[in-house]
Design a protein around this motif. Structure first.
Motif, PDB file in Angstrom:
ATOM      1  N   GLU A 217       0.827  -1.204   0.000  1.00 19.76           N
ATOM      2  CA  GLU A 217       0.000   0.000   0.000  1.00 19.76           C
ATOM      3  C   GLU A 217       0.865   1.259   0.000  1.00 19.76           C
ATOM      4  OE1 GLU A 217      -3.732   2.007   2.421  1.00 19.76           O
ATOM      5  OE2 GLU A 217      -2.432   0.561   3.432  1.00 19.76           O
ATOM      6  N   LEU A 218       1.911   1.267   0.828  1.00 22.57           N
ATOM      7  CA  LEU A 218       2.826   2.403   0.860  1.00 22.57           C
ATOM      8  C   LEU A 218       3.541   2.554  -0.475  1.00 22.57           C
ATOM      9  CD1 LEU A 218       4.212   4.663   2.433  1.00 22.57           C
ATOM     10  CD2 LEU A 218       5.873   2.975   3.267  1.00 22.57           C
ATOM     11  N   HIS A 219       3.879   1.426  -1.075  1.00 25.50           N
ATOM     12  CA  HIS A 219       4.544   1.431  -2.383  1.00 25.50           C
ATOM     13  C   HIS A 219       3.649   2.087  -3.430  1.00 25.50           C
ATOM     14  CE1 HIS A 219       7.777   0.064  -4.948  1.00 25.50           C
ATOM     15  NE2 HIS A 219       6.911  -0.459  -5.802  1.00 25.50           N
ATOM     16  N   ARG A 220       2.365   1.770  -3.403  1.00 15.46           N
ATOM     17  CA  ARG A 220       1.418   2.360  -4.358  1.00 15.46           C
ATOM     18  C   ARG A 220       1.228   3.855  -4.095  1.00 15.46           C
ATOM     19  NH1 ARG A 220      -1.382  -2.635  -3.532  1.00 15.46           N
ATOM     20  NH2 ARG A 220      -2.670  -1.626  -1.925  1.00 15.46           N
ATOM     21  N   LEU A 221       1.182   4.236  -2.825  1.00 17.66           N
ATOM     22  CA  LEU A 221       1.011   5.648  -2.488  1.00 17.66           C
ATOM     23  C   LEU A 221       2.214   6.472  -2.941  1.00 17.66           C
ATOM     24  CD1 LEU A 221      -0.542   5.503   1.112  1.00 17.66           C
ATOM     25  CD2 LEU A 221      -1.638   6.327  -0.973  1.00 17.66           C
ATOM     26  N   ARG A 222       3.403   5.929  -2.767  1.00 14.82           N
ATOM     27  CA  ARG A 222       4.613   6.655  -3.166  1.00 14.82           C
ATOM     28  C   ARG A 222       4.637   6.924  -4.675  1.00 14.82           C
ATOM     29  NH1 ARG A 222       8.344   7.340   0.665  1.00 14.82           N
ATOM     30  NH2 ARG A 222       8.464   5.956   2.475  1.00 14.82           N
ATOM     31  N   ARG A 223       4.083   6.024  -5.452  1.00 12.85           N
ATOM     32  CA  ARG A 223       4.050   6.221  -6.902  1.00 12.85           C
ATOM     33  C   ARG A 223       3.187   7.414  -7.282  1.00 12.85           C
ATOM     34  NH1 ARG A 223       1.556   1.367 -10.187  1.00 12.85           N
ATOM     35  NH2 ARG A 223      -0.362   2.499  -9.740  1.00 12.85           N
ATOM     36  N   ARG A 224       2.209   7.730  -6.444  1.00 10.96           N
ATOM     37  CA  ARG A 224       1.281   8.825  -6.741  1.00 10.96           C
ATOM     38  C   ARG A 224       1.785  10.183  -6.255  1.00 10.96           C
ATOM     39  NH1 ARG A 224      -4.207   6.635  -4.248  1.00 10.96           N
ATOM     40  NH2 ARG A 224      -5.057   8.511  -5.268  1.00 10.96           N
ATOM     41  N   MET A 225       2.949  10.205  -5.601  1.00  7.46           N
ATOM     42  CA  MET A 225       3.524  11.444  -5.081  1.00  7.46           C
ATOM     43  C   MET A 225       4.978  11.548  -5.503  1.00  7.46           C
ATOM     44  SD  MET A 225       2.041  11.353  -1.183  1.00  7.46           S
ATOM     45  CE  MET A 225       2.713   9.725  -0.868  1.00  7.46           C
ATOM     46  N   GLN A 226       5.376  12.696  -6.035  1.00 13.26           N
ATOM     47  CA  GLN A 226       6.750  12.887  -6.483  1.00 13.26           C
ATOM     48  C   GLN A 226       7.234  14.266  -6.063  1.00 13.26           C
ATOM     49  OE1 GLN A 226       8.816  10.527  -8.152  1.00 13.26           O
ATOM     50  NE2 GLN A 226       7.148   9.234  -7.409  1.00 13.26           N
ATOM     51  N   ILE A 227       8.535  14.507  -6.221  1.00 16.34           N
ATOM     52  CA  ILE A 227       9.126  15.770  -5.803  1.00 16.34           C
ATOM     53  C   ILE A 227      10.080  16.286  -6.873  1.00 16.34           C
ATOM     54  CG2 ILE A 227      10.985  14.588  -4.553  1.00 16.34           C
ATOM     55  CD1 ILE A 227      10.915  16.915  -2.520  1.00 16.34           C
ATOM     56  N   ILE A 228      10.086  17.605  -7.041  1.00 14.48           N
ATOM     57  CA  ILE A 228      11.083  18.286  -7.879  1.00 14.48           C
ATOM     58  C   ILE A 228      12.005  19.022  -6.918  1.00 14.48           C
ATOM     59  CG2 ILE A 228      11.486  19.992  -9.686  1.00 14.48           C
ATOM     60  CD1 ILE A 228       8.564  19.494 -10.578  1.00 14.48           C
ATOM     61  N   PHE A 229      13.282  18.664  -6.930  1.00 15.62           N
ATOM     62  CA  PHE A 229      14.209  19.202  -5.948  1.00 15.62           C
ATOM     63  C   PHE A 229      14.697  20.599  -6.335  1.00 15.62           C
ATOM     64  CE2 PHE A 229      14.540  14.598  -5.322  1.00 15.62           C
ATOM     65  CZ  PHE A 229      14.377  14.520  -3.950  1.00 15.62           C
ATOM     66  N   GLN A 230      15.255  21.270  -5.336  1.00 12.78           N
ATOM     67  CA  GLN A 230      15.705  22.647  -5.501  1.00 12.78           C
ATOM     68  C   GLN A 230      16.918  22.763  -6.415  1.00 12.78           C
ATOM     69  OE1 GLN A 230      16.601  24.520  -1.774  1.00 12.78           O
ATOM     70  NE2 GLN A 230      17.455  26.353  -2.700  1.00 12.78           N
ATOM     71  N   ASP A 231      17.899  21.915  -6.199  1.00  7.82           N
ATOM     72  CA  ASP A 231      19.181  22.056  -6.894  1.00  7.82           C
ATOM     73  C   ASP A 231      19.290  21.029  -8.018  1.00  7.82           C
ATOM     74  OD1 ASP A 231      21.748  22.443  -7.740  1.00  7.82           O
ATOM     75  OD2 ASP A 231      22.679  22.254  -5.769  1.00  7.82           O
TER      76      ASP A 231
END
Length: 330
Positions: free
Chosen positions: A88-102
């Motif tokens: 379940e956590l694995h599936r949730l992580r796929r739906r959330m991403q990040i664009i980093f600062q540097d």
């Protein structure tokens, strides 16, 4: 019309212990995030602004589940991220991403661009190798990169191109929520406008939800629908972008807005001298902004303020605000 809720942050705290001595005895804590409540609607761009070190990026990492909260809950599409485990956590992580600062530090210099963008597809086993390659090339095209760039390495690209690679990496999994953690601060001003337009176009096409973390208020005013102002781990004001910029209430918000440089002749940027000073090392027990506040009241040092709704959608956390006279006490 209120958007359907995608993310709900409830009473979230993130404390880092301070230790001393040979046995590393805990003597205190750094309160990076100190009781935050926020909601983000589907398809919305919520801006999170404040000075460096106020806890913006920490909150973003906690929302993504990269760091566990000390206290509180983060609900994503109705599911508590902190209690999710395994598949379940694995599936949730796929739906959330990040664009980093540097964009220079966030890319692996030993991986090609194609492998960097497709790494998430491999981890989450999305499609066959040929399908993954096709998704990578499609995503590269969406962000303005050419197919031949897939075999190159990060050092062969400019800062703006590297940030496009970072955006493509986040976009490849087709997420619903993207945390934009100061995505423009390392870029030239001429490149920033291109990246802003790209983020807006991608949001429209893929129905993305953004938590846009920034200290650049002019960018936030352009791209965000609502803005939350953060000071030393706490949300002190939250409103629609137009309302916040036209009718700021909290003294800290006013100080931030009055310090924005202006190009209008004969109109220099204003600033509250007291509010513009650095935060004190020893913070007061209740309102952290009290030592810098130009309108502090005796009650500010005796009791905590609660986030109150002073008009529809406009929230402020300030004891010096009097709802009876519609303004700050002087």
């Amino acid at each position: 019309m209120k958007r359907p809720e995608l993310v709900k942050i409830s009473g979230v705290k993130k404390y880092y212990p301070v230790t001393r001595g040979f046995f590393r005895r805990e003597v205190g804590a750094v309160k990076a995030v100190d009781g935050v409540d926020l909601e983000i609607g589907k398809g919305e761009t919520l801006g999170l602004v404040g000075e460096s070190g106020c806890g913006k990026s920490t909150l973003g990492r906690v929302v993504l589940g990269l760091e566990p909260p000390t206290e509180g809950n983060i609900f994503f599409d109705g599911r508590d991220i902190a209690s999710a485990e395994g598949k379940e956590l694995h599936r949730l992580r796929r739906r959330m991403q990040i664009i980093f600062q540097d964009p220079y530090a966030s890319l692996n210099p030993r991986q090609t661009v194609g492998r960097t963008i497709g790494e998430g597809l491999v981890i989450h086993q999305m499609g066959s190798p040929s399908e993954q390659k096709e998704r990578v090339l499609q995503t590269m095209e969406k962000v303005g990169l050419r197919p031949e760039h897939a075999g190159r390495y990060p050092h062969e690209f400019s800062g703006g191109q590297r940030q496009r690679i970072g955006i493509a990496r986040a976009l490849a999994l087709r997420p619903e929520l993207v945390i934009c953690d100061e995505p423009l601060s390392a870029l030239d001003v001429s490149i920033q406008a291109q990246v802003i337009n790209l983020l807006e176009d991608l949001q429209q096409e893929f129905h993305l939800t953004y938590l846009f973390i920034s200290h650049d208020l002019s960018v936030v005013r352009h791209i965000c629908e609502r803005v939350a102002v953060m000071y030393l781990g706490q949300i002190v004001e939250l409103a629609t972008t137009g309302e916040l910029f036209d009718h700021p209430v909290h003294p800290y918000t006013r100080a931030l807005l009055e310090s924005i440089p202006t190009l209008e002749p004969g109109r220099p940027a204003k600033r509250h001298d007291e509010a513009a000073e650095s935060p004190p090392e020893a913070l007061p027990a209740f309102c952290a902004f009290e030592p810098r506040c130009p309108v502090a009241q005796p009650a500010c040092g005796k009791m905590p303020a609660e986030l109150q709704e002073i008009s529809p959608g406009h929230w402020v956390k300030c004891l010096a605000y009097s709802p009876t006279n519609g303004g700050l006490w002087h």
